[in-house]
Design a protein around this motif. Structure first.
Motif, PDB file in Angstrom:
ATOM      1  N   LYS A  56       0.428   9.586 -10.664  1.00 33.44           N
ATOM      2  CA  LYS A  56      -0.836   9.478  -9.468  1.00 33.44           C
ATOM      3  C   LYS A  56      -1.288  10.768  -9.402  1.00 33.44           C
ATOM      4  O   LYS A  56      -2.624  10.597  -9.464  1.00 33.44           O
ATOM      5  CB  LYS A  56      -0.378   9.114  -8.230  1.00 33.44           C
ATOM      6  CG  LYS A  56       0.032   7.438  -8.102  1.00 33.44           C
ATOM      7  CD  LYS A  56       0.885   7.460  -6.687  1.00 33.44           C
ATOM      8  CE  LYS A  56       1.263   5.901  -6.598  1.00 33.44           C
ATOM      9  NZ  LYS A  56       1.941   5.582  -5.297  1.00 33.44           N
ATOM     10  N   SER A 195      13.299  -8.030  -4.004  1.00 30.97           N
ATOM     11  CA  SER A 195      12.420  -9.195  -4.348  1.00 30.97           C
ATOM     12  C   SER A 195      13.344 -10.116  -5.535  1.00 30.97           C
ATOM     13  O   SER A 195      12.788 -11.253  -5.958  1.00 30.97           O
ATOM     14  CB  SER A 195      11.175  -8.760  -4.949  1.00 30.97           C
ATOM     15  OG  SER A 195      11.393  -7.991  -6.149  1.00 30.97           O
ATOM     16  N   LYS A 199      17.572  -7.384  -8.375  1.00 30.97           N
ATOM     17  CA  LYS A 199      17.448  -6.137  -7.501  1.00 30.97           C
ATOM     18  C   LYS A 199      18.666  -6.415  -6.470  1.00 30.97           C
ATOM     19  O   LYS A 199      19.065  -5.188  -5.914  1.00 30.97           O
ATOM     20  CB  LYS A 199      16.186  -6.010  -7.088  1.00 30.97           C
ATOM     21  CG  LYS A 199      15.205  -5.516  -8.005  1.00 30.97           C
ATOM     22  CD  LYS A 199      13.678  -5.428  -7.626  1.00 30.97           C
ATOM     23  CE  LYS A 199      12.901  -4.671  -8.769  1.00 30.97           C
ATOM     24  NZ  LYS A 199      11.679  -4.560  -8.281  1.00 30.97           N
ATOM     25  N   TYR A 214      12.953 -11.068  -0.046  1.00 26.28           N
ATOM     26  CA  TYR A 214      11.765 -11.265   0.460  1.00 26.28           C
ATOM     27  C   TYR A 214      11.000 -11.818  -0.978  1.00 26.28           C
ATOM     28  O   TYR A 214      11.293 -11.541  -2.064  1.00 26.28           O
ATOM     29  CB  TYR A 214      10.960 -10.265   0.858  1.00 26.28           C
ATOM     30  CG  TYR A 214      10.718  -8.923  -0.053  1.00 26.28           C
ATOM     31  CD1 TYR A 214      11.613  -7.959  -0.388  1.00 26.28           C
ATOM     32  CD2 TYR A 214       9.488  -9.059  -0.677  1.00 26.28           C
ATOM     33  CE1 TYR A 214      11.444  -7.163  -1.297  1.00 26.28           C
ATOM     34  CE2 TYR A 214       9.306  -7.956  -1.700  1.00 26.28           C
ATOM     35  CZ  TYR A 214      10.291  -7.080  -1.938  1.00 26.28           C
ATOM     36  OH  TYR A 214      10.162  -6.037  -2.932  1.00 26.28           O
ATOM     37  N   GLN A 241       2.568  -4.962   4.329  1.00 26.53           N
ATOM     38  CA  GLN A 241       3.154  -6.372   3.968  1.00 26.53           C
ATOM     39  C   GLN A 241       4.197  -6.750   5.235  1.00 26.53           C
ATOM     40  O   GLN A 241       4.401  -7.757   5.608  1.00 26.53           O
ATOM     41  CB  GLN A 241       3.861  -6.374   2.990  1.00 26.53           C
ATOM     42  CG  GLN A 241       2.879  -6.738   1.565  1.00 26.53           C
ATOM     43  CD  GLN A 241       3.292  -7.201   0.389  1.00 26.53           C
ATOM     44  OE1 GLN A 241       4.442  -6.687   0.103  1.00 26.53           O
ATOM     45  NE2 GLN A 241       2.606  -7.745  -0.265  1.00 26.53           N
ATOM     46  N   TYR A 259       6.439   5.811   4.406  1.00 21.80           N
ATOM     47  CA  TYR A 259       6.247   6.855   3.297  1.00 21.80           C
ATOM     48  C   TYR A 259       5.459   6.461   2.259  1.00 21.80           C
ATOM     49  O   TYR A 259       5.101   7.333   1.081  1.00 21.80           O
ATOM     50  CB  TYR A 259       7.591   7.271   2.540  1.00 21.80           C
ATOM     51  CG  TYR A 259       8.411   6.286   1.972  1.00 21.80           C
ATOM     52  CD1 TYR A 259       9.225   5.209   2.509  1.00 21.80           C
ATOM     53  CD2 TYR A 259       8.265   6.360   0.671  1.00 21.80           C
ATOM     54  CE1 TYR A 259       9.931   4.647   1.802  1.00 21.80           C
ATOM     55  CE2 TYR A 259       8.912   5.226   0.005  1.00 21.80           C
ATOM     56  CZ  TYR A 259       9.928   4.474   0.574  1.00 21.80           C
ATOM     57  OH  TYR A 259      10.542   3.358  -0.137  1.00 21.80           O
ATOM     58  N   ASN A 262       2.532   0.956  -0.883  1.00 20.62           N
ATOM     59  CA  ASN A 262       2.496  -0.010  -1.967  1.00 20.62           C
ATOM     60  C   ASN A 262       1.939  -1.411  -1.376  1.00 20.62           C
ATOM     61  O   ASN A 262       2.266  -1.720   0.034  1.00 20.62           O
ATOM     62  CB  ASN A 262       4.030  -0.128  -2.357  1.00 20.62           C
ATOM     63  CG  ASN A 262       4.478   0.796  -3.052  1.00 20.62           C
ATOM     64  OD1 ASN A 262       4.107   1.983  -2.937  1.00 20.62           O
ATOM     65  ND2 ASN A 262       5.404   0.541  -4.238  1.00 20.62           N
ATOM     66  N   ASN A 263       1.260  -1.939  -1.939  1.00 18.79           N
ATOM     67  CA  ASN A 263       0.667  -3.363  -1.603  1.00 18.79           C
ATOM     68  C   ASN A 263      -0.434  -3.411  -0.763  1.00 18.79           C
ATOM     69  O   ASN A 263      -0.592  -4.401  -0.033  1.00 18.79           O
ATOM     70  CB  ASN A 263       1.718  -4.378  -1.518  1.00 18.79           C
ATOM     71  CG  ASN A 263       2.691  -4.343  -2.424  1.00 18.79           C
ATOM     72  OD1 ASN A 263       2.510  -4.728  -3.698  1.00 18.79           O
ATOM     73  ND2 ASN A 263       3.968  -4.521  -2.224  1.00 18.79           N
ATOM     74  N   LEU A 284       5.402   9.918   6.915  1.00 22.01           N
ATOM     75  CA  LEU A 284       5.876  11.563   6.334  1.00 22.01           C
ATOM     76  C   LEU A 284       5.472  11.486   4.799  1.00 22.01           C
ATOM     77  O   LEU A 284       5.177  10.487   4.037  1.00 22.01           O
ATOM     78  CB  LEU A 284       7.486  11.175   6.201  1.00 22.01           C
ATOM     79  CG  LEU A 284       8.034  10.211   5.226  1.00 22.01           C
ATOM     80  CD1 LEU A 284       8.817  10.791   4.071  1.00 22.01           C
ATOM     81  CD2 LEU A 284       9.342   9.609   5.905  1.00 22.01           C
TER      82      LEU A 284
END
Ligand SMILES: NC(=O)c1ccc[n+]([C@@H]2O[C@H](COP(=O)([O-])OP(=O)(O)OC[C@H]3O[C@@H](n4cnc5c(N)ncnc54)[C@H](OP(=O)(O)O)[C@@H]3O)[C@@H](O)[C@H]2O)c1
Length: 352
Positions: A56, A195, A199, A214, A241, A259, A262-263, A284
């Motif tokens: 990033k 997911s 995992k 999920y 989410q 933290y 995402n999404n 954080l």
């Protein structure tokens, strides 16, 4: 003590970039290793760890603050030279590094890096460089998320989280994995969400007591049946989410440490349900959290390492994907594509 004279003669391989962009901006170059300043340590890097923050920062569209930047915050290796004012670290010490490239151009994708001694932590006996290079960003983030609560402990140790329920959203992620391991070590009951079946295996291997998948409309009910008194602490990777779910399953005076984005870039939370539970939404960011939480994390992570609580590898819930230094661009691309587990760069073949 001054840097040994070998620094004047060696050249080393380094990965650098001078403009933001795709991973193609990363070049392999030869450079002379720098000498440490009075408060610095020079480390011969064995393994460089790659995190989402590394790609990033590289691709962020903002020109780097330095003419040339070596990427990657995390790494591990052997101390090669120490500055004159450094105490507690010596040449030959095996160490791990954190925030090596924060406000500096001195990341770990190179054979030697020079960083402030405050970002260098000695490794306990017997801990491999694969473990060590996986610690910085993930384990320190997880530590902060687990210690920043109104009624929870400020330090982690065996028993520190006894009697508390921790929910780790995204238990197969690198931060999620470290959060499970640290929370289990500290005595919490840990529920993780993932997911997929694969995992789920990883989250179980990391030590989670309960693993749920999920998306699932019945997820809140399942979590509540596992934690009838509510979840005390939530480690949250996707508030966009999960915000409503988090509040629904939270205990009174519970906290949600978020933290990541995402999404989604924004989240909404139910107001009455949040204040009725005295909920704390706790953000954080490692880069701005300050030196004391980082030092606390380094201390507690060292204790966890001594207890053998932070293993890596597929058997421990964190599969490793290795690249050689010259393929750092591919390593960045793998993390950007969401590689499961940890992406590591082998910098010194003879040390790994
Ligand atoms: N604030 C900080 O200081 C800090 C520090 C470290 C990392 N971060 C950020 O945190 C994020 C994660 O880092 P990482 O290294 O752990 O990445 P990672 O290894 O790619 O893990 C991300 C995990 O999040 C899971 N996830 C995504 N959406 C989810 C949802 N709705 N519910 C539950 N889990 C969900 C993913 O699982 P699925 O793909 O299976 O959904 C994946 O396992 C990155 O965005 C990173 O930049 C921030």
């Amino acid at each position: 003590m001054r840097a040994p004279s070998i620094a004047l003669h060696l050249t080393m391989r380094a990965i650098v970039y001078s403009q933001p962009g795709s991973s193609s901006v990363l070049d392999l170059v030869d450079r002379e290793p720098a000498s440490p300043g009075p408060d610095d340590v020079r480390v011969r890097i064995a393994v460089s760890g790659v995190n989402p923050t590394d790609w990033k920062a590289r691709s962020g569209g903002v020109p780097p603050e330095f003419a040339e930047v070596v990427p990657n915050q995390d790494g591990a290796g052997v101390v090669d030279a120490v500055g004159s004012d450094v105490s507690g670290l010596s040449v030959g010490d095996r160490v791990w590094l954190f925030l090596a490239a924060h406000q500096r151009p001195t990341g770990t994708a190179q054979e030697f890096t020079v960083v402030p001694a405050s970002r260098v932590v000695r490794l306990p006996e017997g801990i491999g460089f694969d473990v060590a290079a996986s610690l910085g960003v993930p384990a320190m983030t997880a530590h902060r998320a687990l210690t920043v609560h109104e009624s929870g402990p400020a330090h982690l140790a065996p028993g520190a989280l006894a009697g508390r329920v921790v929910l780790v959203q995204g238990g197969a992620g690198a931060v999620g994995h470290a959060a499970i391991q640290l929370a289990v070590w500290a005595g919490a009951t840990v529920i993780a969400t993932v997911s997929s079946d694969d995992k789920a295996e990883l989250a179980r291997a990391a030590g989670a007591h309960h693993v749920l998948q999920y998306p699932d409309a019945g997820l809140a009910a399942k979590i509540s049946s596992l934690a009838p008194g509510g979840v005390d602490q939530i480690v949250e990777v996707s508030p966009t989410q999960n915000a409503a779910l988090d509040v629904e399953v939270l205990a009174n005076h519970g906290s949600i440490a978020y933290y990541a984005n995402n999404n989604g870039e924004e989240f909404t939370a139910p107001i009455v349900a949040s204040f009725a539970k005295n909920a704390r939404w706790q953000g954080l960011l490692l880069y701005t959290v300050g030196p004391e939480p980082l030092a606390a994390a380094a201390r507690d992570i060292t204790a966890a390492l001594q207890d053998g609580a932070l293993p890596v590898g597929a058997d421990a819930g964190l599969p490793l994907t290795w690249f050689p230094l010259e393929e750092t661009a591919s390593a960045h691309d793998a993390v950007a594509a969401g590689a499961t587990g940890k992406v590591l760069i082998r910098v010194a073949d003879d040390l790994v």
